[in-house]
Design a protein around this motif. Sequence first.
Motif, PDB file in Angstrom:
ATOM      1  N   THR A 185       0.825  -1.105   0.054  1.00 44.22           N
ATOM      2  CA  THR A 185       0.096   0.165   0.106  1.00 44.22           C
ATOM      3  C   THR A 185       1.107   1.357  -0.164  1.00 44.22           C
ATOM      4  OG1 THR A 185      -1.817  -1.022   1.338  1.00 44.22           O
ATOM      5  CG2 THR A 185      -1.885   1.313   1.415  1.00 44.22           C
ATOM      6  N   VAL A 186       0.787   2.351  -1.039  1.00 46.52           N
ATOM      7  CA  VAL A 186       1.503   3.284  -1.219  1.00 46.52           C
ATOM      8  C   VAL A 186       0.664   4.564  -0.753  1.00 46.52           C
ATOM      9  CG1 VAL A 186       3.123   4.514  -2.634  1.00 46.52           C
ATOM     10  CG2 VAL A 186       2.812   2.120  -3.042  1.00 46.52           C
ATOM     11  N   TYR A 187       1.336   5.500  -0.043  1.00 42.75           N
ATOM     12  CA  TYR A 187       0.561   6.775   0.385  1.00 42.75           C
ATOM     13  C   TYR A 187       1.395   7.943   0.188  1.00 42.75           C
ATOM     14  CZ  TYR A 187       3.223   6.110   4.635  1.00 42.75           C
ATOM     15  OH  TYR A 187       4.207   6.083   5.447  1.00 42.75           O
ATOM     16  N   GLY A 188       0.821   9.154   0.156  1.00 41.57           N
ATOM     17  CA  GLY A 188       1.539  10.195   0.128  1.00 41.57           C
ATOM     18  C   GLY A 188       1.404  10.795  -1.350  1.00 41.57           C
ATOM     19  N   THR A 189       1.724  12.143  -1.401  1.00 42.53           N
ATOM     20  CA  THR A 189       1.616  12.719  -2.670  1.00 42.53           C
ATOM     21  C   THR A 189       2.930  12.577  -3.631  1.00 42.53           C
ATOM     22  OG1 THR A 189      -0.017  14.488  -1.867  1.00 42.53           O
ATOM     23  CG2 THR A 189       1.046  15.063  -4.013  1.00 42.53           C
ATOM     24  N   GLY A 190       2.612  11.962  -4.813  1.00 38.33           N
ATOM     25  CA  GLY A 190       3.913  11.891  -5.773  1.00 38.33           C
ATOM     26  C   GLY A 190       4.236  13.096  -6.406  1.00 38.33           C
ATOM     27  N   THR A 191       5.689  13.015  -6.763  1.00 40.33           N
ATOM     28  CA  THR A 191       6.349  14.124  -7.378  1.00 40.33           C
ATOM     29  C   THR A 191       6.513  14.004  -8.952  1.00 40.33           C
ATOM     30  OG1 THR A 191       8.415  12.760  -6.889  1.00 40.33           O
ATOM     31  CG2 THR A 191       7.527  14.226  -5.137  1.00 40.33           C
ATOM     32  N   GLY A 192       5.802  13.249  -9.510  1.00 39.74           N
ATOM     33  CA  GLY A 192       5.765  13.288 -10.776  1.00 39.74           C
ATOM     34  C   GLY A 192       4.981  14.503 -11.454  1.00 39.74           C
ATOM     35  N   GLN A 193       5.146  14.439 -12.787  1.00 38.76           N
ATOM     36  CA  GLN A 193       4.307  15.513 -13.534  1.00 38.76           C
ATOM     37  C   GLN A 193       3.044  15.433 -13.963  1.00 38.76           C
ATOM     38  OE1 GLN A 193       5.845  18.906 -14.492  1.00 38.76           O
ATOM     39  NE2 GLN A 193       7.212  18.096 -13.013  1.00 38.76           N
ATOM     40  N   TRP A 194       2.326  14.326 -13.746  1.00 37.38           N
ATOM     41  CA  TRP A 194       0.881  13.872 -14.072  1.00 37.38           C
ATOM     42  C   TRP A 194       0.236  13.413 -12.985  1.00 37.38           C
ATOM     43  CZ3 TRP A 194      -1.038  15.739 -18.441  1.00 37.38           C
ATOM     44  CH2 TRP A 194      -2.052  15.172 -19.032  1.00 37.38           C
ATOM     45  N   ARG A 195       0.076  12.066 -12.795  1.00 36.74           N
ATOM     46  CA  ARG A 195      -0.612  11.386 -11.463  1.00 36.74           C
ATOM     47  C   ARG A 195      -0.049  11.752 -10.469  1.00 36.74           C
ATOM     48  NH1 ARG A 195      -4.973   8.288 -10.691  1.00 36.74           N
ATOM     49  NH2 ARG A 195      -5.497   8.234 -13.053  1.00 36.74           N
ATOM     50  N   LYS A 196      -0.720  12.190  -9.255  1.00 39.94           N
ATOM     51  CA  LYS A 196      -0.119  12.467  -8.044  1.00 39.94           C
ATOM     52  C   LYS A 196      -0.472  11.655  -6.885  1.00 39.94           C
ATOM     53  CE  LYS A 196       1.891  16.691  -9.153  1.00 39.94           C
ATOM     54  NZ  LYS A 196       3.257  16.782  -9.082  1.00 39.94           N
ATOM     55  N   LEU A 197      -1.520  10.715  -7.226  1.00 39.36           N
ATOM     56  CA  LEU A 197      -2.157   9.823  -6.312  1.00 39.36           C
ATOM     57  C   LEU A 197      -1.959   8.391  -6.380  1.00 39.36           C
ATOM     58  CD1 LEU A 197      -5.507  12.040  -5.561  1.00 39.36           C
ATOM     59  CD2 LEU A 197      -3.375  12.253  -4.117  1.00 39.36           C
ATOM     60  N   SER A 198      -2.047   7.890  -5.291  1.00 38.28           N
ATOM     61  CA  SER A 198      -1.990   6.279  -5.421  1.00 38.28           C
ATOM     62  C   SER A 198      -3.474   5.546  -5.701  1.00 38.28           C
ATOM     63  CB  SER A 198      -1.672   5.928  -4.095  1.00 38.28           C
ATOM     64  OG  SER A 198      -1.569   4.193  -4.127  1.00 38.28           O
ATOM     65  N   VAL A 199      -3.537   4.400  -5.654  1.00 40.00           N
ATOM     66  CA  VAL A 199      -4.664   4.011  -5.985  1.00 40.00           C
ATOM     67  C   VAL A 199      -5.773   3.551  -4.945  1.00 40.00           C
ATOM     68  CG1 VAL A 199      -6.115   1.825  -7.018  1.00 40.00           C
ATOM     69  CG2 VAL A 199      -3.670   2.854  -8.062  1.00 40.00           C
ATOM     70  N   SER A 200      -5.180   2.980  -3.756  1.00 35.33           N
ATOM     71  CA  SER A 200      -6.241   2.363  -2.743  1.00 35.33           C
ATOM     72  C   SER A 200      -6.539   3.640  -1.874  1.00 35.33           C
ATOM     73  CB  SER A 200      -5.195   1.501  -1.940  1.00 35.33           C
ATOM     74  OG  SER A 200      -6.175   0.859  -1.113  1.00 35.33           O
ATOM     75  N   ILE A 201      -5.867   4.058  -1.034  1.00 30.71           N
ATOM     76  CA  ILE A 201      -6.577   5.105   0.058  1.00 30.71           C
ATOM     77  C   ILE A 201      -7.178   6.095  -0.730  1.00 30.71           C
ATOM     78  CG2 ILE A 201      -5.925   6.862   1.535  1.00 30.71           C
ATOM     79  CD1 ILE A 201      -3.501   5.048   2.694  1.00 30.71           C
ATOM     80  N   ASN A 256     -10.447   7.752 -10.953  1.00 27.80           N
ATOM     81  CA  ASN A 256     -10.025   6.375 -10.744  1.00 27.80           C
ATOM     82  C   ASN A 256      -9.134   6.069 -11.757  1.00 27.80           C
ATOM     83  OD1 ASN A 256      -9.969   4.078  -9.357  1.00 27.80           O
ATOM     84  ND2 ASN A 256     -12.084   3.553  -9.397  1.00 27.80           N
ATOM     85  N   THR A 257      -8.033   5.025 -11.209  1.00 28.02           N
ATOM     86  CA  THR A 257      -7.294   4.221 -12.381  1.00 28.02           C
ATOM     87  C   THR A 257      -8.122   3.282 -13.079  1.00 28.02           C
ATOM     88  OG1 THR A 257      -5.245   3.086 -12.260  1.00 28.02           O
ATOM     89  CG2 THR A 257      -6.506   2.837 -10.411  1.00 28.02           C
ATOM     90  N   ASN A 258      -7.419   3.104 -14.031  1.00 26.24           N
ATOM     91  CA  ASN A 258      -8.180   2.077 -15.000  1.00 26.24           C
ATOM     92  C   ASN A 258      -7.331   0.459 -14.863  1.00 26.24           C
ATOM     93  OD1 ASN A 258      -5.859   2.685 -16.235  1.00 26.24           O
ATOM     94  ND2 ASN A 258      -6.907   3.102 -18.260  1.00 26.24           N
ATOM     95  N   ILE A 259      -6.170   0.469 -13.862  1.00 31.45           N
ATOM     96  CA  ILE A 259      -5.454  -0.558 -13.974  1.00 31.45           C
ATOM     97  C   ILE A 259      -6.134  -1.954 -13.806  1.00 31.45           C
ATOM     98  CG2 ILE A 259      -3.443   0.932 -13.092  1.00 31.45           C
ATOM     99  CD1 ILE A 259      -3.819  -0.418 -10.646  1.00 31.45           C
ATOM    100  N   PHE A 260      -7.403  -1.999 -13.350  1.00 29.75           N
ATOM    101  CA  PHE A 260      -7.976  -3.236 -13.041  1.00 29.75           C
ATOM    102  C   PHE A 260      -8.894  -3.421 -14.235  1.00 29.75           C
ATOM    103  CE2 PHE A 260      -7.195  -1.585  -8.762  1.00 29.75           C
ATOM    104  CZ  PHE A 260      -6.136  -2.529  -8.306  1.00 29.75           C
TER     105      PHE A 260
END
Length: 355
Positions: free
Chosen positions: A174-190, A343-347
């Motif tokens: 499970t990953v949390y926190g705000t990402g530092t990339g240029q596009w998607r900043k959020l994880s999936v689960s939380i 929402n992500t479309n990974i699933f």
Amino acid sequence: MVQNILITGAAGYIGGSVLSDLLATSSSALKGVRLYAAVRTQEQVQALSKLGVNVIQMDISDAETATEAVLKNEIDMVVHTASSILADIPILLIQALGQRRQVSGKQTYFIHSSVITIYSEEAGWPAGEVKDTDPLFQKEKELASQHPVVKTNIAVVEEALKHDVKCVNIAVPTVYGTGTGQWRKLSVSIPAYIRVSIEHKIVYKFDKDGSPPAVHISDLAELYVILVEKILQEEDIPMTETGYYFAMAHRAPWWQIMDGIANALYARGLVPEPKVHIWPSDEMAAEYLGFPAAYIRAMGTASGNATPVNAYRLGWQPKWTQEKFLESIDDEVQAVLDFDIGNTNIFKVLHPSEN
């Protein structure tokens, strides 16, 4: 010697953060290394181009495109963060790296991103402690599981052995926190739990508490960078059959997390009460969250008994603890309000009718 590195999913949460950290590092190991970022859309190309990296708009699931990207750009290492559930993609990339090795005469490398929850009883793994130093590849083959992540793990190692490509497998929790990339900043689960709670004006939790492995995105990205550095320095680290790395910093107690989400949403007037209710059914949870029904129990209630060893032996020292994480739940809610792009479309590739 590795000179060119391709990062798949570079516009994603993990890939974008890894790219950001690689660009920011002052490590002498990366001096002279050229970074290539694989993205899906022209918008993402424009967003990442300002970083000064080589951005490639491509469909990594297409064999011809993947091979051309690796050979034309003389890629020696692929950091694959785009998907852990589709075996076809890493197989194509590893095959391309095998061709690159034949042409260049140099060793090539594949860093794969997997999922740590498969090593839990809820996901079909035998009970008891499991370490990333255990013979996981052999055990995965013995279990003959139909879980797509397990099947992909096996395919990665087998294909790497077949084409003489060295690989490592980062088992992501499970990953949390705000990402530092240029596009998607959020994880999936939380973020999914927060988004659903806001939409339906009620906070739900499962009838069974879980405490799965967890890690802050900054600590996870650091592990990727450490592995890249070790490979560039040609250090003797576990790879291929033994190259599993549990990216676990601490555990995430779900019921405490949901209590924190309920309080944070109630304080903002986004739910009518700070109470957490039990999901009426697993099917409802899967439908609301957009997670595959077949794996919803493992995703929502698993704790597992995973013990990380290999990552710490590399010198990885996560800065985020469970206490610090629980104190930051309000920040997780605010991040969804600030950065959510849906929402992500990974699933969807697994159960398109459920998403």
